[in-house]
Design a protein around this motif. Structure first.
Motif, short mmCIF file in Angstrom:
data_model
loop_
_atom_site.label_atom_id
_atom_site.label_comp_id
_atom_site.label_asym_id
_atom_site.label_seq_id
_atom_site.Cartn_x
_atom_site.Cartn_y
_atom_site.Cartn_z
N ALA A 69 9.48 12.29 -1.85
CA ALA A 69 9.11 11.16 -3.23
C ALA A 69 9.97 10.11 -2.91
O ALA A 69 11.00 9.92 -2.36
N LEU A 70 9.31 8.61 -3.46
CA LEU A 70 9.80 7.74 -3.70
C LEU A 70 10.79 7.49 -4.95
O LEU A 70 10.28 7.90 -6.01
N ARG A 71 11.90 7.31 -4.91
CA ARG A 71 12.94 7.04 -6.11
C ARG A 71 13.14 5.89 -6.69
O ARG A 71 13.35 5.65 -7.97
N ASP A 72 13.17 4.88 -5.84
CA ASP A 72 13.30 3.43 -6.15
C ASP A 72 12.81 2.48 -5.07
O ASP A 72 12.92 2.67 -3.80
N TYR A 73 12.74 1.35 -5.66
CA TYR A 73 12.19 0.31 -4.46
C TYR A 73 12.93 -1.23 -5.16
O TYR A 73 12.80 -1.41 -6.09
N PHE A 74 13.35 -2.02 -4.22
CA PHE A 74 13.75 -3.34 -4.60
C PHE A 74 13.85 -4.23 -3.29
O PHE A 74 13.38 -3.57 -2.25
N ASN A 106 0.83 -1.31 -0.01
CA ASN A 106 0.08 0.10 -0.04
C ASN A 106 0.92 1.18 -0.10
O ASN A 106 0.68 2.30 -0.74
N GLU A 107 1.93 1.29 0.55
CA GLU A 107 2.84 2.35 0.89
C GLU A 107 3.44 2.67 -0.52
O GLU A 107 3.43 3.94 -1.02
N ILE A 108 3.90 1.57 -1.10
CA ILE A 108 4.69 1.82 -2.43
C ILE A 108 3.66 2.29 -3.44
O ILE A 108 3.97 3.49 -4.25
N THR A 109 2.27 1.83 -3.36
CA THR A 109 1.21 2.24 -4.29
C THR A 109 0.88 3.74 -4.18
O THR A 109 0.68 4.27 -5.04
N VAL A 110 0.89 4.05 -2.82
CA VAL A 110 0.65 5.50 -2.43
C VAL A 110 1.71 6.38 -3.28
O VAL A 110 1.50 7.39 -3.60
N LEU A 111 3.06 6.03 -2.51
CA LEU A 111 4.19 7.08 -3.01
C LEU A 111 4.55 6.87 -4.56
O LEU A 111 4.67 7.96 -5.08
N LYS A 112 3.92 5.85 -5.31
CA LYS A 112 4.23 5.90 -6.80
C LYS A 112 3.21 6.83 -7.45
O LYS A 112 3.47 7.33 -8.43
N ASN A 160 16.02 -11.02 2.38
CA ASN A 160 15.54 -10.89 3.75
C ASN A 160 14.86 -9.35 3.98
O ASN A 160 14.14 -9.25 4.93
N ASN A 161 15.14 -8.42 3.13
CA ASN A 161 14.89 -7.28 3.28
C ASN A 161 14.12 -6.67 2.09
O ASN A 161 14.05 -6.93 0.91
N LEU A 162 13.18 -5.48 2.26
CA LEU A 162 12.65 -4.74 1.20
C LEU A 162 12.93 -3.30 1.42
O LEU A 162 13.33 -2.90 2.45
N TYR A 163 13.66 -2.78 0.26
CA TYR A 163 14.01 -1.41 0.43
C TYR A 163 13.32 -0.28 -0.33
O TYR A 163 13.05 -0.36 -1.60
N LEU A 164 13.20 0.70 0.20
CA LEU A 164 12.35 1.86 -0.32
C LEU A 164 13.31 3.04 -0.37
O LEU A 164 13.64 3.60 0.87
N VAL A 165 13.69 3.50 -1.39
CA VAL A 165 14.59 4.44 -1.78
C VAL A 165 14.05 5.83 -1.70
O VAL A 165 13.09 6.10 -2.79
N MET A 166 13.98 6.74 -1.01
CA MET A 166 13.24 8.02 -0.83
C MET A 166 14.18 9.19 -0.92
O MET A 166 15.67 9.12 -0.51
N ASP A 167 13.69 10.41 -1.06
CA ASP A 167 14.62 11.69 -1.15
C ASP A 167 15.05 12.00 0.37
O ASP A 167 14.45 11.36 1.25
#
Length: 337
Positions: A79-84, A62-68, A88-95
């Motif tokens: 802003a969300l710049r990248d995600y992968f 949900n957070e990724i959908t909102v940010l996109k 073991n982990n999920l990464y959200l790359v932001m400003d």
């Protein structure tokens, strides 16, 4: 296929970021500073532990959908710049917002006037209007989630932390029902559990505005139960009077137009932007005419309430210990932290 052959077919993608110091720590996530290896650009990376998030993966989706949906569409949205993801982990790359939280930044200034508060509130309201136009309800607006991009004087103020945000499709007349947020900034309809919409963000802006004018929140009480009761009845006042003597009637009217129990009677984001306190240059002139520096009083009020809250929490803890373990201690709450 043999295990060795399978291993040879695994595509290993080199990580594009090098993480550094920890910026924040939560239950499921750690936020770290990171540098893009090729460009040297700095970001903030939210690292989410998959094992700890088991069963709650929908929150991240949900957070990724909102940010996109809203990223890079408004200058005052983090802003969300990248995600992968890795095993073991999920990464959200932001400003990276390195300029600090809103209230800390205000306290670092040499002076602070009502016109400064109006500019800040207009920025926040404009960003919230953008969110609402994209069917996004933030649900956790508070000073701690308002960050400056850099330390520069003219830095952008950014709305951050979309972990509790939701997409509400207006044409489906979809109401939210989850009780979430930070109690002091939550609207009455959230506690009534009758369903709510984007207008909860406008109530939060009313609370933030009140706070930015005096240094304390309108429903601050000794206990959470008393605070919730005050919120549900919109029981607040511009008191003590001496703290509000230099504040314009337009500012008070703006707050009063947002801290309204019925959401349909509350200003929408667009209507708030059209309010004289935020819109009319004449309003700014009027503020300047009787301008008084709000900063000393704000700092004093904020620190006094923080000290009182610590004292109350300590007394409550000691009382709980006494009840649970028969511990009786004499404790003197002094004037020093």
């Amino acid at each position: 296929m043999t295990d060795s052959a399978a291993a040879n077919n695994v595509v290993v993608v080199p990580c594009k970021y090098k993480t550094g110091r920890v910026l924040g720590q939560g239950t499921y996530a750690t936020v770290k500073e990171a540098v893009h290896i090729e460009t040297g650009e700095r970001f903030a990376v939210k690292v989410l532990n998959k094992k700890l998030m088991a069963g709650r993966e929908h929150l991240i989706r949900n957070e990724i959908t909102v940010l996109k949906r809203v990223s890079q569409g408004h200058p005052h949205i983090l802003a969300l710049r990248d995600y992968f993801e890795t095993q073991n982990n999920l990464y959200l790359v932001m400003d990276l917002a390195s300029g600090g939280e809103l209230f800390d930044r205000i306290c670092e200034k040499g002076s602070y006037y009502e016109r400064d508060a109006a500019r800040l509130v207009r920025t926040i309201t404009d960003a919230v209007s953008y969110l609402h136009s994209n069917d996004i309800v933030h649900r956790d607006l508070k000073p701690e989630n308002l960050l400056f991009r850099t330390k520069e004087e003219n830095s952008d103020l950014l709305i951050a932390d979309f972990g509790l945000s939701r997409i509400v499709e207006r044409e489906r007349f979809h109401l939210l029902t989850t009780t979430c947020g930070t109690p002091g900034y939550m609207a009455p309809e959230i506690f009534r559990k009758e369903g709510y919409d984007a207008q909860v963000d406008m109530w939060a802006i009313g609370v933030i505005t009140y706070f930015l004018l005096c240094g304390y929140t309108p429903f601050d009480r000794e206990t959470n139960a008393e605070e919730i009761q005050a919120i549900m009845g919109a029981e607040y006042a511009f008191e003590p009077a001496e703290y509000w003597v230099g504040i314009s009637d337009e500012a008070k009217n703006f707050v009063s137009s947002l801290l309204v129990i019925e959401p349909n009677h509350r200003l929408t984001a667009q209507a708030a932007l059209d309010h004289p306190w935020l819109k009319r240059p004449a309003g700014v002139v009027a503020m300047d005419a009787a301008a008084s520096d709000l900063l000393p009083q704000m700092k004093q009020n904020f620190n006094a309430r923080r000290t009182l809250r610590k004292a109350i929490d300590m007394v409550r803890l000691l009382n709980n210990l006494s009840r649970e373990y028969g511990v009786v201690e004499e404790h003197v709450v002094g004037s020093h932290e």
